[in-house]
Design an enzyme around this catalytic site. Structure first.
Site, PDB file in Angstrom:
ATOM      1  N   GLN A 110       5.748  -2.389 -16.158  1.00  0.00           N
ATOM      2  CA  GLN A 110       6.354  -1.127 -15.716  1.00  0.00           C
ATOM      3  C   GLN A 110       7.121  -0.477 -16.866  1.00  0.00           C
ATOM      4  O   GLN A 110       8.084  -1.048 -17.363  1.00  0.00           O
ATOM      5  CB  GLN A 110       7.295  -1.401 -14.543  1.00  0.00           C
ATOM      6  CG  GLN A 110       8.060  -0.187 -14.045  1.00  0.00           C
ATOM      7  CD  GLN A 110       8.939  -0.518 -12.856  1.00  0.00           C
ATOM      8  OE1 GLN A 110       8.654  -1.423 -12.088  1.00  0.00           O
ATOM      9  NE2 GLN A 110      10.024   0.222 -12.693  1.00  0.00           N
ATOM     10  N   GLY A 111       6.707   0.714 -17.271  1.00  0.00           N
ATOM     11  CA  GLY A 111       7.360   1.432 -18.357  1.00  0.00           C
ATOM     12  C   GLY A 111       8.237   2.552 -17.836  1.00  0.00           C
ATOM     13  O   GLY A 111       7.840   3.728 -17.869  1.00  0.00           O
ATOM     14  N   SER A 122      12.371   2.244 -17.829  1.00  0.00           N
ATOM     15  CA  SER A 122      13.648   2.303 -18.545  1.00  0.00           C
ATOM     16  C   SER A 122      13.459   2.578 -20.037  1.00  0.00           C
ATOM     17  O   SER A 122      12.484   2.135 -20.653  1.00  0.00           O
ATOM     18  CB  SER A 122      14.413   0.992 -18.371  1.00  0.00           C
ATOM     19  OG  SER A 122      14.778   0.806 -17.021  1.00  0.00           O
ATOM     20  N   SER A 172       9.408  -5.898 -18.438  1.00  0.00           N
ATOM     21  CA  SER A 172       9.038  -7.265 -18.057  1.00  0.00           C
ATOM     22  C   SER A 172       7.557  -7.525 -18.293  1.00  0.00           C
ATOM     23  O   SER A 172       6.701  -6.706 -17.919  1.00  0.00           O
ATOM     24  CB  SER A 172       9.376  -7.517 -16.583  1.00  0.00           C
ATOM     25  OG  SER A 172      10.763  -7.407 -16.357  1.00  0.00           O
ATOM     26  N   GLU A 226      10.080  -1.282  -4.613  1.00  0.00           N
ATOM     27  CA  GLU A 226      10.711  -2.267  -5.487  1.00  0.00           C
ATOM     28  C   GLU A 226      12.024  -2.762  -4.894  1.00  0.00           C
ATOM     29  O   GLU A 226      12.336  -3.944  -4.940  1.00  0.00           O
ATOM     30  CB  GLU A 226      10.953  -1.672  -6.872  1.00  0.00           C
ATOM     31  CG  GLU A 226      11.538  -2.669  -7.858  1.00  0.00           C
ATOM     32  CD  GLU A 226      11.740  -2.096  -9.241  1.00  0.00           C
ATOM     33  OE1 GLU A 226      11.662  -2.871 -10.209  1.00  0.00           O
ATOM     34  OE2 GLU A 226      12.001  -0.882  -9.350  1.00  0.00           O
ATOM     35  N   ASN A 243      23.170  -2.166  -9.351  1.00  0.00           N
ATOM     36  CA  ASN A 243      23.833  -2.173  -8.046  1.00  0.00           C
ATOM     37  C   ASN A 243      24.884  -1.080  -7.918  1.00  0.00           C
ATOM     38  O   ASN A 243      25.168  -0.609  -6.809  1.00  0.00           O
ATOM     39  CB  ASN A 243      24.447  -3.546  -7.784  1.00  0.00           C
ATOM     40  CG  ASN A 243      23.401  -4.552  -7.323  1.00  0.00           C
ATOM     41  OD1 ASN A 243      22.202  -4.318  -7.448  1.00  0.00           O
ATOM     42  ND2 ASN A 243      23.855  -5.673  -6.791  1.00  0.00           N
ATOM     43  N   GLU A 244      25.489  -0.686  -9.033  1.00  0.00           N
ATOM     44  CA  GLU A 244      26.447   0.425  -8.979  1.00  0.00           C
ATOM     45  C   GLU A 244      25.760   1.707  -8.500  1.00  0.00           C
ATOM     46  O   GLU A 244      26.322   2.483  -7.711  1.00  0.00           O
ATOM     47  CB  GLU A 244      27.083   0.642 -10.345  1.00  0.00           C
ATOM     48  CG  GLU A 244      28.043  -0.457 -10.776  1.00  0.00           C
ATOM     49  CD  GLU A 244      27.345  -1.705 -11.286  1.00  0.00           C
ATOM     50  OE1 GLU A 244      28.022  -2.709 -11.539  1.00  0.00           O
ATOM     51  OE2 GLU A 244      26.093  -1.674 -11.431  1.00  0.00           O
TER      52      GLU A 244
END
Length: 402
Positions: A126-127, A129, A161, A244, A388-389
């Site tokens: 997955q590209g 970030s 990843s 996701e 999570n923020e």
């Protein structure tokens, strides 16, 4: 909600348990039960075994190779896969890009990519970030400029990843630099063997290699690799990210870990008695199990929600929040139960067929295998898949109206 399975669903679960244990090769199961990271070959071989039975992607629609099982039965199948120690399949392919392709892709893309995904022939990464576009994904800079029958891609992705093993990447790229951030993004499929693609490893705190930086230097990508419409990629990404975050609850994996921690807490002796008999540890373990049961109930809720339910995105964010926190806490409980044995480092089995050569450093019992590495790596669970923020902000706006 009635938490007792109907007799027919309980019978289905028992049937799947038997089937999986019959199909799963013993050497692969042995590695899985010990908690080691599955090898590339293990994943591919297991996906092919499942695909031969039509079980590689039970959550997909029937017309694309899935099943017509209820959401509950699909979930029960995943529970039994993990309990058997089966390898986790290529989630980037099965859970993320596959649904995007069969929902928004054209006929040629479906015919080319979906069978390869189901059979484990093509692995994906997955590209999304970038160094300056993580939680604020819409600020991504990687560009794709149209040049005849190709897009020319330049830029960088990070924390990617399995990029060092992947055959293909699904990437968000900027195709309109003048549009507002979300409106100028497209969803592109990129062959990782294309000239101009380079991968640089990022070694994590546990000294493992799973994430990478990926650089694009005038990479030419055929126009037919554009999924859906140009500049509409943000909508496809939101669709994917909902999947996701639901997947990030990871309740079958956490339930498997909980069973392992209970077992090791029975084996570890401290003060002349098993750790599991310590009242304080037992109380923490019981609280954890109750919280996991609550999360499992929330997962069932999401599985039964309509895709157009306005509460879906916020609910998926709650699952990601709680699921990632529980993934960290169960590893921490394991280290606590292991005491000094929790400091043991076991080598990964990547490429190793002989389990007898695996020895911990310093010496420790087999049930300590991998827990220190897992505990360190899971510091990332509250960051990947949307920090999570950010998920708390989504919940605050969508649910609490703040």
């Amino acid at each position: 909600m009635n938490f007792t399975l109907a007799p027919e669903d309980a019978a289905f679960q028992a049937e799947m348990r038997t089937l999986i244990r019959d199909l799963l090769p013993e050497d692969i199961a042995r590695r899985g039960r010990r908690g080691f990271h599955a090898t590339h070959d293990d994943i591919r071989d297991w996906m092919r075994i499942l695909n031969a039975r039509g079980l590689a992607a039970t959550h997909w629609p029937v017309e694309h190779g899935g099943t017509d099982w209820s959401p509950l039965r699909k979930h029960l199948f995943q529970v039994e896969l993990r309990a058997a120690g089966a390898p986790v399949p290529d989630q980037a392919a099965l859970e993320l890009v596959g649904p995007v392709i069969y929902t928004f892709g054209d006929a040629a893309q479906k015919a080319l990519y979906l069978p390869e995904i189901l059979n484990g022939d093509t692995f994906w990464c997955q590209g999304f970030s970038e160094p300056n576009a993580g939680s604020d994904l819409a600020s991504l800079k990687t560009s794709a400029v149209r040049d005849g029958d190709h897009y020319v891609v330049n830029g960088q992705k990070t924390w990617t990843s399995e990029a060092h093993k992947a055959d293909m990447m699904f990437a968000l790229v900027r195709t309109d630099a003048e549009a507002r951030p979300q409106a100028g993004i497209s969803f592109l499929l990129i062959d990782m063997k294309s000239p101009g693609v380079s991968v640089r490893p990022i070694y994590t705190i546990n000294e493992g290699l799973s994430v990478n930086e990926v650089f694009f230097d005038d990479v030419r990508v055929p126009v037919e690799n554009l999924v859906g419409e140009e500049n509409r990629g943000w909508g496809y990404a939101k669709f994917l990210l909902t999947n996701e975050r639901t997947m990030s609850a990871e309740t079958p994996h956490t339930a498997f870990d909980l069973a392992m921690v209970k077992d090791l807490a029975r084996r570890e002796i401290r003060g002349g008695r098993p750790v599991i008999e310590d009242p304080l540890f037992a109380a923490r373990l019981a609280r954890f199990e109750i919280e996991l049961m609550a999360l499992q109930a929330a997962v069932y809720r999401v599985l039964h929600m309509a895709e157009d339910d306005p509460a879906l995105n916020a609910t998926a964010s709650v699952l990601k929040l709680r699921g990632s926190e529980l993934r960290q806490r169960i590893a921490d409980l394991a280290i606590e139960a292991l005491g000094d044995h929790g400091l043991a480092v076991f080598p990964d089995v990547e490429g190793q067929d002989n389990m007898d050569i695996l020895a911990p450093v310093p010496p420790a019992p087999d049930h300590a295998a991998g827990w220190l590495s897992r505990a360190m790596f899971r510091r990332a669970t509250t960051i990947y898949g949307g920090a999570n923020e950010i998920q708390r902000t989504i919940v605050a706006k969508s649910v609490l109206g703040l």
